[in-house]
Design an enzyme around this catalytic site. Sequence first.
Site, mmCIF file in Angstrom:
data_model
loop_
_atom_site.group_PDB
_atom_site.id
_atom_site.type_symbol
_atom_site.label_atom_id
_atom_site.label_comp_id
_atom_site.label_asym_id
_atom_site.label_seq_id
_atom_site.Cartn_x
_atom_site.Cartn_y
_atom_site.Cartn_z
ATOM 1 N N TRP A 6 0.831 -1.295 0.207
ATOM 2 C CA TRP A 6 -0.125 -0.082 0.250
ATOM 3 C C TRP A 6 1.201 1.329 0.064
ATOM 4 O O TRP A 6 0.155 2.102 -0.414
ATOM 5 C CB TRP A 6 -0.945 0.000 1.614
ATOM 6 C CG TRP A 6 -1.293 -0.798 1.547
ATOM 7 C CD1 TRP A 6 -2.125 -2.089 0.396
ATOM 8 C CD2 TRP A 6 -2.920 -1.205 2.103
ATOM 9 N NE1 TRP A 6 -3.225 -2.921 0.188
ATOM 10 C CE2 TRP A 6 -4.273 -2.569 1.565
ATOM 11 C CE3 TRP A 6 -3.346 -0.178 3.693
ATOM 12 C CZ2 TRP A 6 -4.935 -2.938 2.332
ATOM 13 C CZ3 TRP A 6 -4.436 -1.369 3.937
ATOM 14 C CH2 TRP A 6 -5.055 -1.925 3.833
ATOM 15 N N LYS A 7 2.391 1.453 0.248
ATOM 16 C CA LYS A 7 3.233 2.290 0.533
ATOM 17 C C LYS A 7 2.878 3.531 1.352
ATOM 18 O O LYS A 7 2.083 3.345 2.196
ATOM 19 C CB LYS A 7 3.413 3.262 -1.387
ATOM 20 C CG LYS A 7 3.763 1.662 -1.997
ATOM 21 C CD LYS A 7 4.275 2.309 -3.443
ATOM 22 C CE LYS A 7 4.598 1.115 -4.490
ATOM 23 N NZ LYS A 7 5.011 1.223 -5.943
ATOM 24 N N GLU A 160 11.519 -6.972 -9.072
ATOM 25 C CA GLU A 160 10.420 -5.040 -9.717
ATOM 26 C C GLU A 160 11.676 -4.360 -10.837
ATOM 27 O O GLU A 160 12.032 -3.427 -9.963
ATOM 28 C CB GLU A 160 10.447 -4.219 -8.733
ATOM 29 C CG GLU A 160 9.188 -4.869 -8.024
ATOM 30 C CD GLU A 160 8.269 -5.000 -6.845
ATOM 31 O OE1 GLU A 160 6.948 -4.450 -6.913
ATOM 32 O OE2 GLU A 160 9.152 -3.962 -5.960
ATOM 33 N N GLY A 166 4.724 1.693 -11.090
ATOM 34 C CA GLY A 166 3.927 2.614 -11.078
ATOM 35 C C GLY A 166 3.946 3.997 -12.036
ATOM 36 O O GLY A 166 3.252 4.769 -12.535
ATOM 37 N N GLY A 220 1.276 -2.568 -6.331
ATOM 38 C CA GLY A 220 1.163 -1.354 -5.816
ATOM 39 C C GLY A 220 0.000 -0.922 -5.913
ATOM 40 O O GLY A 220 -1.131 -1.559 -5.322
ATOM 41 N N GLY A 221 0.441 -0.232 -7.193
ATOM 42 C CA GLY A 221 -1.251 0.397 -6.543
ATOM 43 C C GLY A 221 -2.596 0.266 -6.787
ATOM 44 O O GLY A 221 -3.572 0.210 -6.379
HETATM 45 P P1 PGA Z 1 3.168 -1.147 -9.195
HETATM 46 O O1 PGA Z 1 4.049 -0.977 -7.559
HETATM 47 O O2 PGA Z 1 2.172 -2.455 -9.236
HETATM 48 O O3 PGA Z 1 2.368 0.458 -8.333
HETATM 49 O O4 PGA Z 1 3.823 -0.380 -10.230
HETATM 50 C C1 PGA Z 1 4.871 -1.845 -7.555
HETATM 51 C C2 PGA Z 1 5.689 -1.744 -6.552
HETATM 52 O O5 PGA Z 1 6.271 -0.957 -6.264
HETATM 53 O O6 PGA Z 1 6.008 -3.257 -5.555
#
Ligand code: PGA
Length: 239
Positions: A6-7, A160, A166, A220-221
């Site tokens: 979720w950052k 990654e 992102g 992530g997103g």
């Molecule tokens: P993202 O992020 O799916 O938004 O590209 C992935 C991550 O940073 O783990």
Amino acid sequence: MILGNWKMHTLKADALTLAASMRTVAEATDTLIGICPPSLWVDQIVTEVADSRLMVGVQDCVADDFGAHTGCINAAMVANAGCAFALLGHSERRKRFGETSQTIAPAVGAILETGLFPVVCVGETEVDRDAGRADQVVAEQLAPLVGQGFDLDGVVIAYEPVWAIGTGRVATLAEIVAMHRWIREVLERPELVVLYGGSVSPETASSIFSSDQVSGALVGGASLDADKFAAIVAAWETR
Ligand code: PGA
């Protein structure tokens, strides 16, 4: 295994609502499902999903014992909070806070010692890939994990590519497959769990999951939207 990062998103009420939805997703599948909420919300979320299959993890931690380390949390705290795992070495941590594989390796050991599993993030920048250095950079990021005295079989790697995080740009299946093979080769672990991360979405998931080199995803997103996350899990189940 499908994990959500979720950052630095969600206020508390939203986090609890999202965690409840993620719990429903986790209960409906045999696939291992985990979320990494902001650390401030972890304790309450762990309590609320304690009797479910949903795993909760942290987005980072340090190897140090208790001490004067302002702003840090260590592996003992992560375990004590009831987490199942910890992300380590995410590219955003490497870039902004100067974390390196050398500083991350002891944290990997500390997390393993508590009985949790570490998810070590590796990946090249666009400049590295364009220069043909992607394999070399990832091998350098993995190298400090070897010879530390801990069992690499307990480690999960998330590949990654920095340029795919992102951005909506996903690595091609050929790039993903080649790098996942390379990671297993470098660590001499053919059975290693290697997740892909970087713009995984309901639209991109099926193609990514079509190779048996891919053991799941770090999202992530799309992990901030339970419907999108559920669609990614469904793509995994029907791969
Ligand atoms: P993202 O992020 O799916 O938004 O590209 C992935 C991550 O940073 O783990």
